[in-house]
Design a protein around this motif. Structure first.
Motif, mmCIF file in Angstrom:
data_model
loop_
_atom_site.group_PDB
_atom_site.id
_atom_site.type_symbol
_atom_site.label_atom_id
_atom_site.label_comp_id
_atom_site.label_asym_id
_atom_site.label_seq_id
_atom_site.Cartn_x
_atom_site.Cartn_y
_atom_site.Cartn_z
ATOM 1 N N GLU A 63 8.036 37.311 -6.470
ATOM 2 C CA GLU A 63 8.399 38.483 -5.676
ATOM 3 C C GLU A 63 9.864 38.460 -5.257
ATOM 4 O O GLU A 63 10.487 39.507 -5.084
ATOM 5 N N SER A 64 10.419 37.265 -5.100
ATOM 6 C CA SER A 64 11.816 37.152 -4.681
ATOM 7 C C SER A 64 12.771 37.747 -5.709
ATOM 8 O O SER A 64 13.929 38.045 -5.386
ATOM 9 N N HIS A 65 12.298 37.938 -6.934
ATOM 10 C CA HIS A 65 13.160 38.463 -7.990
ATOM 11 C C HIS A 65 13.244 39.981 -7.973
ATOM 12 O O HIS A 65 14.065 40.557 -8.691
ATOM 13 N N LEU A 66 12.393 40.629 -7.184
ATOM 14 C CA LEU A 66 12.418 42.083 -7.146
ATOM 15 C C LEU A 66 13.758 42.616 -6.644
ATOM 16 O O LEU A 66 14.193 43.696 -7.030
ATOM 17 N N SER A 67 14.409 41.831 -5.783
ATOM 18 C CA SER A 67 15.712 42.245 -5.252
ATOM 19 C C SER A 67 16.801 42.213 -6.318
ATOM 20 O O SER A 67 17.885 42.785 -6.120
ATOM 21 N N LYS A 68 16.515 41.552 -7.442
ATOM 22 C CA LYS A 68 17.504 41.464 -8.521
ATOM 23 C C LYS A 68 17.514 42.715 -9.394
ATOM 24 O O LYS A 68 18.430 42.885 -10.214
ATOM 25 N N ARG A 69 16.503 43.564 -9.242
ATOM 26 C CA ARG A 69 16.421 44.746 -10.084
ATOM 27 C C ARG A 69 17.678 45.605 -9.920
ATOM 28 O O ARG A 69 18.111 45.891 -8.804
ATOM 29 N N THR A 194 15.862 29.663 -20.755
ATOM 30 C CA THR A 194 16.357 29.029 -19.528
ATOM 31 C C THR A 194 17.051 30.017 -18.614
ATOM 32 O O THR A 194 17.112 29.819 -17.389
ATOM 33 N N ASP A 195 17.574 31.090 -19.167
ATOM 34 C CA ASP A 195 18.349 32.056 -18.397
ATOM 35 C C ASP A 195 17.437 32.944 -17.560
ATOM 36 O O ASP A 195 17.201 34.113 -17.875
ATOM 37 N N GLY A 196 16.902 32.348 -16.474
ATOM 38 C CA GLY A 196 15.990 33.106 -15.621
ATOM 39 C C GLY A 196 16.368 33.102 -14.151
ATOM 40 O O GLY A 196 15.813 33.856 -13.360
ATOM 41 N N LEU A 197 17.317 32.250 -13.769
ATOM 42 C CA LEU A 197 17.788 32.191 -12.390
ATOM 43 C C LEU A 197 19.308 32.270 -12.389
ATOM 44 O O LEU A 197 19.956 32.018 -13.402
ATOM 45 N N ASP A 198 19.875 32.576 -11.243
ATOM 46 C CA ASP A 198 21.325 32.778 -11.129
ATOM 47 C C ASP A 198 22.085 31.488 -11.436
ATOM 48 O O ASP A 198 22.016 30.522 -10.679
ATOM 49 N N GLY A 199 22.794 31.492 -12.554
ATOM 50 C CA GLY A 199 23.604 30.341 -12.915
ATOM 51 C C GLY A 199 22.839 29.200 -13.544
ATOM 52 O O GLY A 199 23.438 28.170 -13.882
ATOM 53 N N LEU A 200 21.534 29.357 -13.729
ATOM 54 C CA LEU A 200 20.727 28.241 -14.230
ATOM 55 C C LEU A 200 21.088 27.856 -15.655
ATOM 56 O O LEU A 200 21.158 26.678 -15.992
ATOM 57 N N ALA A 201 21.324 28.833 -16.524
ATOM 58 C CA ALA A 201 21.604 28.535 -17.933
ATOM 59 C C ALA A 201 23.067 28.214 -18.188
ATOM 60 O O ALA A 201 23.385 27.380 -19.049
ATOM 61 N N ILE A 202 23.969 28.845 -17.463
ATOM 62 C CA ILE A 202 25.388 28.733 -17.811
ATOM 63 C C ILE A 202 25.954 27.351 -17.490
ATOM 64 O O ILE A 202 26.768 26.819 -18.252
ATOM 65 N N MET A 203 25.521 26.727 -16.391
ATOM 66 C CA MET A 203 26.096 25.429 -16.044
ATOM 67 C C MET A 203 25.654 24.324 -17.003
ATOM 68 O O MET A 203 26.498 23.532 -17.452
ATOM 69 N N PRO A 204 24.369 24.220 -17.371
ATOM 70 C CA PRO A 204 24.006 23.244 -18.402
ATOM 71 C C PRO A 204 24.722 23.509 -19.722
ATOM 72 O O PRO A 204 25.089 22.558 -20.423
ATOM 73 N N THR A 205 24.947 24.775 -20.050
ATOM 74 C CA THR A 205 25.695 25.103 -21.266
ATOM 75 C C THR A 205 27.110 24.552 -21.188
ATOM 76 O O THR A 205 27.629 23.974 -22.150
ATOM 77 N N PRO A 260 24.075 34.518 -4.795
ATOM 78 C CA PRO A 260 23.310 35.564 -5.479
ATOM 79 C C PRO A 260 24.176 36.251 -6.540
ATOM 80 O O PRO A 260 25.308 36.657 -6.253
ATOM 81 N N ALA A 261 23.661 36.352 -7.735
ATOM 82 C CA ALA A 261 24.447 36.793 -8.882
ATOM 83 C C ALA A 261 24.915 38.243 -8.750
ATOM 84 O O ALA A 261 24.170 39.117 -8.310
ATOM 85 N N MET A 262 26.168 38.457 -9.152
ATOM 86 C CA MET A 262 26.717 39.809 -9.226
ATOM 87 C C MET A 262 26.503 40.407 -10.617
ATOM 88 O O MET A 262 26.624 41.611 -10.807
ATOM 89 N N VAL A 263 26.193 39.527 -11.595
ATOM 90 C CA VAL A 263 25.993 39.964 -12.973
ATOM 91 C C VAL A 263 25.158 38.916 -13.695
ATOM 92 O O VAL A 263 25.205 37.729 -13.352
ATOM 93 N N PHE A 264 24.384 39.358 -14.669
ATOM 94 C CA PHE A 264 23.612 38.463 -15.518
ATOM 95 C C PHE A 264 24.179 38.518 -16.935
ATOM 96 O O PHE A 264 24.728 39.535 -17.355
ATOM 97 N N PRO A 336 18.206 28.547 -4.942
ATOM 98 C CA PRO A 336 19.383 27.660 -5.071
ATOM 99 C C PRO A 336 19.004 26.195 -5.263
ATOM 100 O O PRO A 336 19.700 25.461 -5.968
ATOM 101 N N ARG A 337 17.895 25.760 -4.655
ATOM 102 C CA ARG A 337 17.478 24.369 -4.806
ATOM 103 C C ARG A 337 17.048 24.090 -6.244
ATOM 104 O O ARG A 337 17.409 23.053 -6.820
ATOM 105 N N VAL A 338 16.290 25.004 -6.829
ATOM 106 C CA VAL A 338 15.870 24.847 -8.228
ATOM 107 C C VAL A 338 17.094 24.765 -9.132
ATOM 108 O O VAL A 338 17.199 23.876 -9.993
ATOM 109 N N ILE A 339 18.026 25.670 -8.921
ATOM 110 C CA ILE A 339 19.220 25.757 -9.773
ATOM 111 C C ILE A 339 20.033 24.471 -9.715
ATOM 112 O O ILE A 339 20.346 23.869 -10.749
#
Length: 360
Positions: A63-69, A194-205, A260-264, A336-339
Motif C-alpha cells: 500500500e505504501s507504493h500507492l503514493s508513487k503513482r 530488482t528495480d522496484g524501490l527508490d534507488g534499489l537497482a541503480i546503486m548495485p549497478t 523519495p524518488a523524483m523519477v524512476f 529506506p531500510r530495505v534499500i
C-alpha cells in the motif's frame, strides 16, 4: 573521439599526452556522465511531467507504493544518453568492444522504451507482449554473441574462467554463444526485476560496474592478467571507460532517484543497464564474477522463480510477495531500510567477487 584530438594536439602540447592513458579517460568519462546526469536531470523530470509520463503502480503491491503513482518514469533515457555520450567522447572508437557494449546498451534500451511506451503512454497494462520482449532481447544478445565468437574463436575470448581455480579455463567452443546469450538476457531481466524501490537497482549497478572497471583494467594489462591468472584480452582495457561512464551516469541519476524518488528509470533504464553489465562480463570472460558481484540481482530473480514455482506446484507462496524486496516491506521494514541494507549486501558481494581474483 577526444582521444583522436589529444593524439593530434600532443604533437604541439605535450600536456595532452595524459589523455592517451585509459585510466585518465576513465575518470573523465565518469565525471562527464555524472555532469550530464546532474545537469539534465531536472529538465528531463520536468519534460516527463509535462508529457504526463507517470509510474503505473501494481494494485497487488504494498500500500505504501500507492503514493508513487504518477511519479515520472522512463528516466532511464537520461542514463543511457549520459553513458553513450560519455563513451563516445572518451573511448577509443576503433575498439570493437566499445561498439559491442553500446550495441547491447542501446538495443536493450529500445526494447525497454517500447515496453514503457505501451504501459505508460498507450495505457496498456501489460506493456510489450512477453514473447516479443524476450524475442528482441534474444536477437540482440545472439548477434553480440555470434560476433564475438566469430572474432575470438578458440582464443582467450572464448575461455571459461572459473573462480578459485587458476588452471581451470576450458575452451567453450559453440557453448560460448549459449553462455553469452543467457548471461546478457539474464542480467537484463535480473536488473529489471530488482528495480522496484527508490534507488534499489541503480546503486548495485554502480557498484558492480565499478568492480568490473577494475577487472577490465587488469584484463587489458599483460602483466596483471598473468599475475592474476586470467586471460589477457587485447581490447578489454577500453571497457573500463564504459564501466566508469555507467558509474557516473548512475550516481547522477541516483541524485534524483534516491528516496523519495523524483523519477524512476523504467524498463528503458533497467533492461539497458542489466544488458550492458552482462555483455561486459562476457567480454571480460568473467560471467561467474558477475554472478557473485551481482548477487542482489540473482537473489531477486531467484525469489521470483521460487515464488512462482512453489505456487504452481504446491499452491503455497514462499515469500509474502516477490521480488524479495517486497517481502521485507510487507514484514514491516521501512523502504529506506530495505534499500540501504540491500546496498550494503551488494557492496560486500562486489568485494568478495574482487577477492576471488586473487584467491586462485
Amino acid at each position: 573521439m577526444l582521444l583522436w584530438l589529444a593524439e593530434y594536439l600532443v604533437k604541439h602540447f605535450t600536456f595532452f599526452n595524459v589523455f592517451t592513458y585509459s585510466t585518465v579517460r576513465s575518470i573523465c568519462a565518469l565525471l562527464t556522465a555524472l555532469f550530464i546526469s546532474l545537469a539534465m536531470g531536472q529538465k528531463v523530470i520536468d519534460w516527463l511531467q509535462k508529457l504526463q509520463i507517470g509510474q503505473v503502480v501494481r494494485h497487488d503491491g504494498p500500500e505504501s507504493h500507492l503514493s508513487k503513482r504518477g511519479t515520472p518514469t522512463m528516466g532511464g533515457t537520461l542514463i543511457v544518453a549520459s553513458i553513450t555520450i560519455s563513451v563516445i567522447l572518451w573511448a577509443n572508437l576503433l575498439n570493437p568492444y566499445v561498439w559491442i557494449s553500446l550495441f547491447v546498451l542501446i538495443g536493450y534500451a529500445i526494447v525497454g522504451f517500447a515496453d514503457d511506451y505501451l504501459k505508460v503512454i498507450r495505457k496498456n497494462t501489460h506493456g510489450l507482449i512477453a514473447r516479443w520482449k524476450y524475442f528482441w532481447q534474444s536477437v540482440i544478445a545472439l548477434i553480440a554473441a555470434f560476433v564475438l565468437y566469430a572474432y575470438g574463436k578458440d582464443t582467450g575470448v572464448t575461455l571459461l574462467v572459473v573462480p578459485f581455480f587458476k588452471d581451470v579455463m576450458p575452451q567453450l567452443g559453440l557453448l560460448f554463444i549459449l553462455l553469452a546469450y543467457f548471461v546478457i538476457v539474464g542480467a537484463g531481466n535480473a536488473v529489471n526485476l530488482t528495480d522496484g524501490l527508490d534507488g534499489l537497482a541503480i546503486m548495485p549497478t554502480v557498484l558492480v560496474a565499478g568492480g568490473l572497471a577494475l577487472v577490465a583494467w587488469a584484463t587489458g594489462n599483460v602483466n596483471f592478467a598473468e599475475y592474476l591468472h586470467i586471460p589477457y584480452i587485447k581490447y578489454s582495457s577500453e571497457l573500463m571507460i564504459v564501466c566508469t561512464a555507467i558509474v557516473g551516469a548512475g550516481l547522477g541519476f541516483l541524485w534524483f532517484n534516491t528516496y523519495p524518488a523524483m523519477v524512476f528509470m523504467g524498463d528503458v533504464g533497467s533492461l539497458a543497464l542489466g544488458g550492458v553489465l552482462g555483455i561486459i562480463a562476457v567480454l571480460l570472460r568473467q560471467e561467474f564474477l558477475l554472478l557473485i558481484m551481482g548477487g542482489i540481482f540473482v537473489i531477486e530473480t531467484l525469489s521470483v522463480i521460487l515464488q512462482v514455482g512453489s505456487y504452481k506446484l504446491r499452491g503455497k507462496r514462499i515469500f509474502r510477495m516477490a521480488p524479495i524486496h517486497h517481502h521485507y516491506e510487507l514484514k514491516g521494514w521501512p523502504e529506506p531500510r530495505v534499500i540501504v541494507r540491500f546496498w550494503i549486501v551488494s557492496l560486500m558481494l562486489v568485494m568478495i567477487g574482487l577477492l576471488t581474483l586473487k584467491l586462485r
